[in-house]
Scaffold this active site. Structure first.
Site, PDB file in Angstrom:
ATOM      1  N   ASP A  18     -14.609 -73.602-121.090  1.00 38.45           N
ATOM      2  CA  ASP A  18     -13.669 -74.714-121.261  1.00 38.45           C
ATOM      3  C   ASP A  18     -12.608 -74.377-122.310  1.00 38.45           C
ATOM      4  O   ASP A  18     -12.855 -73.598-123.230  1.00 38.45           O
ATOM      5  CB  ASP A  18     -14.469 -75.965-121.676  1.00 38.45           C
ATOM      6  N   ASN A  66     -13.317 -81.309-110.732  1.00 33.64           N
ATOM      7  CA  ASN A  66     -12.026 -80.716-111.082  1.00 33.64           C
ATOM      8  C   ASN A  66     -10.951 -80.902-110.002  1.00 33.64           C
ATOM      9  O   ASN A  66      -9.761 -80.697-110.261  1.00 33.64           O
ATOM     10  CB  ASN A  66     -12.173 -79.226-111.445  1.00 33.64           C
TER      11      ASN A  66
HETATM   12  C1  IPE Z   1     -16.142 -78.415-117.293  1.00 30.47           C
HETATM   13  O1  IPE Z   1     -14.930 -78.553-117.950  1.00 30.47           O
HETATM   14  C2  IPE Z   1     -15.953 -77.680-116.002  1.00 30.47           C
HETATM   15  C3  IPE Z   1     -15.652 -76.260-116.130  1.00 30.47           C
HETATM   16  C4  IPE Z   1     -15.569 -75.571-117.234  1.00 30.47           C
HETATM   17  C5  IPE Z   1     -15.460 -75.569-114.878  1.00 30.47           C
HETATM   18  P1  IPE Z   1     -14.042 -79.871-117.800  1.00 30.47           P
HETATM   19  O2  IPE Z   1     -12.837 -79.649-118.647  1.00 30.47           O
HETATM   20  O3  IPE Z   1     -13.822 -80.180-116.388  1.00 30.47           O
HETATM   21  O4  IPE Z   1     -14.992 -80.982-118.426  1.00 30.47           O
HETATM   22  P2  IPE Z   1     -14.666 -82.392-119.087  1.00 30.47           P
HETATM   23  O5  IPE Z   1     -13.716 -83.084-118.165  1.00 30.47           O
HETATM   24  O6  IPE Z   1     -14.057 -82.124-120.420  1.00 30.47           O
HETATM   25  O7  IPE Z   1     -15.989 -83.069-119.219  1.00 30.47           O
HETATM   26  C1  IPE Z   2     -11.641 -74.958-118.200  1.00 34.26           C
HETATM   27  O1  IPE Z   2     -10.517 -75.218-118.968  1.00 34.26           O
HETATM   28  C2  IPE Z   2     -11.318 -74.422-116.828  1.00 34.26           C
HETATM   29  C3  IPE Z   2     -11.564 -75.369-115.745  1.00 34.26           C
HETATM   30  C4  IPE Z   2     -12.148 -76.521-115.872  1.00 34.26           C
HETATM   31  C5  IPE Z   2     -11.124 -74.975-114.415  1.00 34.26           C
HETATM   32  P1  IPE Z   2      -9.768 -76.603-118.894  1.00 34.26           P
HETATM   33  O2  IPE Z   2      -8.706 -76.513-117.859  1.00 34.26           O
HETATM   34  O3  IPE Z   2     -10.699 -77.740-118.737  1.00 34.26           O
HETATM   35  O4  IPE Z   2      -9.086 -76.642-120.328  1.00 34.26           O
HETATM   36  P2  IPE Z   2      -8.947 -77.884-121.293  1.00 34.26           P
HETATM   37  O5  IPE Z   2     -10.331 -78.412-121.523  1.00 34.26           O
HETATM   38  O6  IPE Z   2      -8.065 -78.874-120.612  1.00 34.26           O
HETATM   39  O7  IPE Z   2      -8.343 -77.317-122.535  1.00 34.26           O
HETATM   40 MG    MG Z   3     -11.685 -78.930-120.061  1.00 28.51          MG
END
Ligand code: IPE
Ligand code: IPE
Ligand code: MG
Length: 238
Positions: A18, A66
């Site tokens: 993340d 997502n």
């Molecule tokens: C979790 O991250 C999913 C992945 C890393 C693929 P998210 O960014 O989607 O999670 P939340 O929304 O902060 O819980």
């Molecule tokens: C994790 O990074 C990757 C995916 C969930 C695909 P994020 O895209 O959630 O990054 P933040 O949490 O918004 O910084």
């Molecule tokens: Mg995230």
């Protein structure tokens, strides 16, 4: 890793990758650039973790939730997946890494599904670390799929409902036959599972770091393993 010999290396590590979006935002760049850099980390850390002696690595790349993101970001992610699938066909050969995908792949475009199948096929006889890439993965969806399979067997094949065990559920999860994760690392500072390995995580040690995924490196992984070695795992005992 220093003094690695004295350390207990977890058998199965899960990583919630993340923080790509915030990494890009901090630099005034579009979120998709963060995902591109995140994919680079994905490759280098996988190799390093395999060389540390970990036997199973599960990387959370895209959750069932997502899809809620703006179409532009989802499209950018799909483009990156295409590239890292193509790269995965050859990238992990040297380290004998067996690549496997967990999640509901049917939701992806046909060419991505083909690439997923091809990547698994070329790696199927490899003997090194097993890498699970979680794409369109959700822990609840996985449990629901297992429940449906058991109900179908009860209805059609005479499975005795009262004899169903926890092991019967485990065997119907995407990670069937693999040990549960010992250590789950989450980058990006949040302290939640976000639907990752809900069934398997029952006794996993959780490690959260503020480091954003594109900045996660070998030293950061070493820190997580050191911390893991300080934990006392009791599994409900004393
Ligand atoms: C979790 O991250 C999913 C992945 C890393 C693929 P998210 O960014 O989607 O999670 P939340 O929304 O902060 O819980
Ligand atoms: C994790 O990074 C990757 C995916 C969930 C695909 P994020 O895209 O959630 O990054 P933040 O949490 O918004 O910084
Ligand atoms: Mg995230």
């Amino acid at each position: 890793m220093e003094n690695k010999k004295q350390l207990y290396i977890p058998q199965h590590v899960g990583i919630i990758m993340d923080g790509n979006g915030r990494w890009a935002k901090k630099r005034g760049l579009p979120r998709s650039v963060g995902h591109t850099y995140g994919a680079k980390t994905f490759k280098s850390i996988t190799r390093y973790i395999s060389r540390c002696g970990v036997k199973y690595l599960t990387l959370y790349a895209f959750s069932t939730e997502n899809w809620k993101r703006p179409l532009e970001e989802v499209n950018a992610l799909m483009k990156i997946f295409r590239q890292y699938l193509i790269d995965s066909l050859t990238d992990f050969r040297e380290d004998d890494i067996k690549v496997n995908f967990i999640g509901d792949r049917s939701a992806f475009a046909k060419d991505i599904i083909d690439l997923i199948n091809e990547t698994e096929e070329v790696a199927k006889d490899r003997k090194g670390m097993q890498l699970n890439i979680a794409m369109n993965y959700g822990g609840r969806d996985e449990i629901l799929t297992a429940v449906k399979a058991l109900c179908t067997e009860a209805r059609d094949s005479g499975l005795d409902i009262s004899s169903i065990t926890e092991e019967d559920i485990s065997r119907r999860l995407y990670t069937s036959g693999q040990p549960d994760p010992d250590l789950i690392i989450r980058t990006g500072g949040e302290h939640r599972l976000s639907n990752f390995m809900l069934y398997q995580a029952a006794y996993a040690e959780f490690y959260s770091t503020d480091t954003l995924w594109p900045d996660f490196d070998n030293d950061e992984f070493d820190k997580a393993v050191l911390e893991f070695n300080k934990r006392s795992r009791r599994f409900g005992g004393v």
